[in-house]
Design a protein around this motif. Structure first.
Motif, PDB file in Angstrom:
ATOM      1  N   PHE A   1      35.739  65.295  55.237  1.00 39.69           N
ATOM      2  CA  PHE A   1      34.776  64.038  55.168  1.00 39.69           C
ATOM      3  C   PHE A   1      35.600  62.939  56.102  1.00 39.69           C
ATOM      4  CE2 PHE A   1      33.561  60.283  52.797  1.00 39.69           C
ATOM      5  CZ  PHE A   1      32.081  60.365  53.012  1.00 39.69           C
ATOM      6  N   LYS A   2      34.703  62.206  56.756  1.00 42.00           N
ATOM      7  CA  LYS A   2      35.072  61.049  57.596  1.00 42.00           C
ATOM      8  C   LYS A   2      34.273  59.700  57.291  1.00 42.00           C
ATOM      9  CE  LYS A   2      37.987  63.660  60.043  1.00 42.00           C
ATOM     10  NZ  LYS A   2      39.265  63.669  59.452  1.00 42.00           N
ATOM     11  N   GLY A   3      33.607  59.860  56.203  1.00 38.71           N
ATOM     12  CA  GLY A   3      32.646  58.773  55.692  1.00 38.71           C
ATOM     13  C   GLY A   3      33.633  57.771  54.847  1.00 38.71           C
ATOM     14  N   TYR A   4      32.909  57.037  54.084  1.00 43.53           N
ATOM     15  CA  TYR A   4      33.354  56.178  53.349  1.00 43.53           C
ATOM     16  C   TYR A   4      33.322  56.381  51.768  1.00 43.53           C
ATOM     17  CZ  TYR A   4      34.225  52.829  56.969  1.00 43.53           C
ATOM     18  OH  TYR A   4      34.587  52.309  58.150  1.00 43.53           O
ATOM     19  N   VAL A   5      34.571  56.142  50.939  1.00 46.77           N
ATOM     20  CA  VAL A   5      34.358  56.172  49.472  1.00 46.77           C
ATOM     21  C   VAL A   5      34.364  54.640  48.973  1.00 46.77           C
ATOM     22  CG1 VAL A   5      35.624  56.825  47.340  1.00 46.77           C
ATOM     23  CG2 VAL A   5      35.736  58.288  49.795  1.00 46.77           C
ATOM     24  N   GLY A   6      33.161  54.283  48.398  1.00 44.35           N
ATOM     25  CA  GLY A   6      33.156  52.949  47.949  1.00 44.35           C
ATOM     26  C   GLY A   6      33.638  52.778  46.393  1.00 44.35           C
ATOM     27  N   GLN A   7      34.300  51.439  46.037  1.00 51.10           N
ATOM     28  CA  GLN A   7      34.689  51.565  44.747  1.00 51.10           C
ATOM     29  C   GLN A   7      33.598  50.484  44.257  1.00 51.10           C
ATOM     30  OE1 GLN A   7      37.537  52.520  43.249  1.00 51.10           O
ATOM     31  NE2 GLN A   7      38.284  53.329  45.079  1.00 51.10           N
ATOM     32  N   GLU A   8      32.987  51.167  43.139  1.00 51.89           N
ATOM     33  CA  GLU A   8      31.635  50.654  42.533  1.00 51.89           C
ATOM     34  C   GLU A   8      31.871  50.536  40.948  1.00 51.89           C
ATOM     35  OE1 GLU A   8      26.807  50.794  43.100  1.00 51.89           O
ATOM     36  OE2 GLU A   8      27.870  52.597  42.488  1.00 51.89           O
ATOM     37  N   PHE A   9      32.877  49.863  40.418  1.00 49.73           N
ATOM     38  CA  PHE A   9      33.231  49.798  39.014  1.00 49.73           C
ATOM     39  C   PHE A   9      33.095  48.400  38.935  1.00 49.73           C
ATOM     40  CE2 PHE A   9      37.361  49.152  41.127  1.00 49.73           C
ATOM     41  CZ  PHE A   9      37.882  48.033  40.618  1.00 49.73           C
ATOM     42  N   LEU A  10      32.776  48.208  37.254  1.00 49.33           N
ATOM     43  CA  LEU A  10      32.950  46.870  36.855  1.00 49.33           C
ATOM     44  C   LEU A  10      34.233  46.573  36.145  1.00 49.33           C
ATOM     45  CD1 LEU A  10      29.316  47.193  35.566  1.00 49.33           C
ATOM     46  CD2 LEU A  10      29.934  45.817  37.357  1.00 49.33           C
ATOM     47  N   ALA A  11      34.919  45.712  36.819  1.00 51.37           N
ATOM     48  CA  ALA A  11      36.420  45.297  36.297  1.00 51.37           C
ATOM     49  C   ALA A  11      36.263  44.532  35.009  1.00 51.37           C
ATOM     50  CB  ALA A  11      37.025  44.453  37.299  1.00 51.37           C
ATOM     51  N   LYS A  12      36.980  44.943  34.031  1.00 49.65           N
ATOM     52  CA  LYS A  12      37.247  44.343  32.748  1.00 49.65           C
ATOM     53  C   LYS A  12      38.271  43.446  32.944  1.00 49.65           C
ATOM     54  CE  LYS A  12      38.197  48.090  30.092  1.00 49.65           C
ATOM     55  NZ  LYS A  12      38.374  48.964  29.100  1.00 49.65           N
TER      56      LYS A  12
END
Length: 297
Positions: free
Chosen positions: A269-280
């Motif tokens: 895989f050469k695309g992107y991994v996006g962080q999509e968490f709601l930080a506590k």
């Protein structure tokens, strides 16, 4: 994901809008920009291309976010529309998953009553994405509303096939997100990898792919690593978050993100991994940096 409704009038206002910044935020951002070259950029291994979802850090002024993520080695920001692309470009940040053509997360391509506005929106947006040098444009199935799988697939094909030639012409990929229907998006139709893959097989174009949201798919189907390995050719983007709760991806949740990232990298895989968490953690940027460290295998 939680993004605002975007009908044609909203789309036009986005395209015509200009970025406005508060004086104090602008001063802070400019000061940080002036010092950016003196900051040490976090060295990353290069096996994963990292991005972050804008909406999860909406309380941080966008220019500040651009500056801070660049220091971390993050190369893209997800879910940013046209009015903010110039600001991303100023800092060399890519709009890794463009948005702004969708109506919302509920009213999508699986229902023909929404096709007219969707066709208008995406026909206007696809050339803009290409002109800006970007690749991915998000889309959604919409709520099931009693439709069978077959009805949903057929309706999606009818609508999307009207856009695929334009997407192919401009080398833009329409990317449908997999969203869980158990907790966050009740009645969403594209709620299993198998449903999205079947749709991709019917559309038969490299310009239609899936956004595999690891958080959502852990909730609705589990078996994350095997599913990724068997279906990676249909996936152009990934999102993360901790399960349960959609918070930090640390050891307080059940997913083994280093193992998942390794599996993704092994597919080529050469695309992107996006962080999509709601930080506590009140220090959201610290949580983001920790998440990138966890995922940087």
């Amino acid at each position: 994901m939680r993004r605002p409704t975007n009908r044609r009038s909203v789309l036009k206002s986005i395209l015509a809008g200009t970025l406005t910044l508060g004086i104090s935020n602008r001063f802070f951002a400019l000061s940080a920009e002036n010092n950016l070259n003196n900051e040490t950029v976090s060295p990353l291994k290069g096996n994963i291309n990292h991005s972050v979802a804008r909406w999860c850090f909406k309380d941080i002024e966008l220019e500040t976010l651009c500056i801070e993520v660049k220091k971390m080695g993050i190369r893209g920001i997800d879910l940013v529309g046209p009015k903010d692309w110039p600001l991303l470009q100023k800092y060399g940040i890519t709009s890794t998953m463009c948005n702004g053509a969708e109506i919302n997360l509920l009213d999508g391509f699986n229902d023909t009553q929404f096709h007219e506005i969707l066709i208008i929106n995406y026909t206007e947006m696809i050339p803009l994405v290409a002109k800006a040098g970007y690749k991915n444009l998000i889309c959604f199935s919409g709520k099931r509303r009693g439709k069978t799988d077959e009805e949903g697939w057929n309706n999606c094909v009818i609508g999307l096939q009207k856009l695929i030639p334009l997407a192919e012409k401009h080398n833009v990929t329409l990317v449908m997100e997999l969203l869980n229907s158990k907790i966050d998006h009740k009645d969403n139709q594209c709620d299993k990898t198998s449903w999205g893959v079947e749709l991709a097989k019917r559309i038969k174009s490299e310009n239609f792919k899936l956004l595999y949201d690891i958080y959502h798919m852990q909730i609705d189907e589990g078996d994350v690593i095997r599913t990724i390995k068997e279906n990676h050719q249909y996936i152009s983007h990934y999102h993360t978050a901790g399960v349960p709760g959609r918070h930090e991806i640390d050891d307080s949740q059940e997913l083994n993100y280093p193992a998942i990232m390794k599996a993704i990298a092994e597919t080529g895989f050469k695309g992107y991994v996006g962080q999509e968490f709601l930080a506590k953690n009140p220090d959201k940027l610290k949580s983001l940096k920790e998440a990138i460290t966890i995922c940087d295998i």
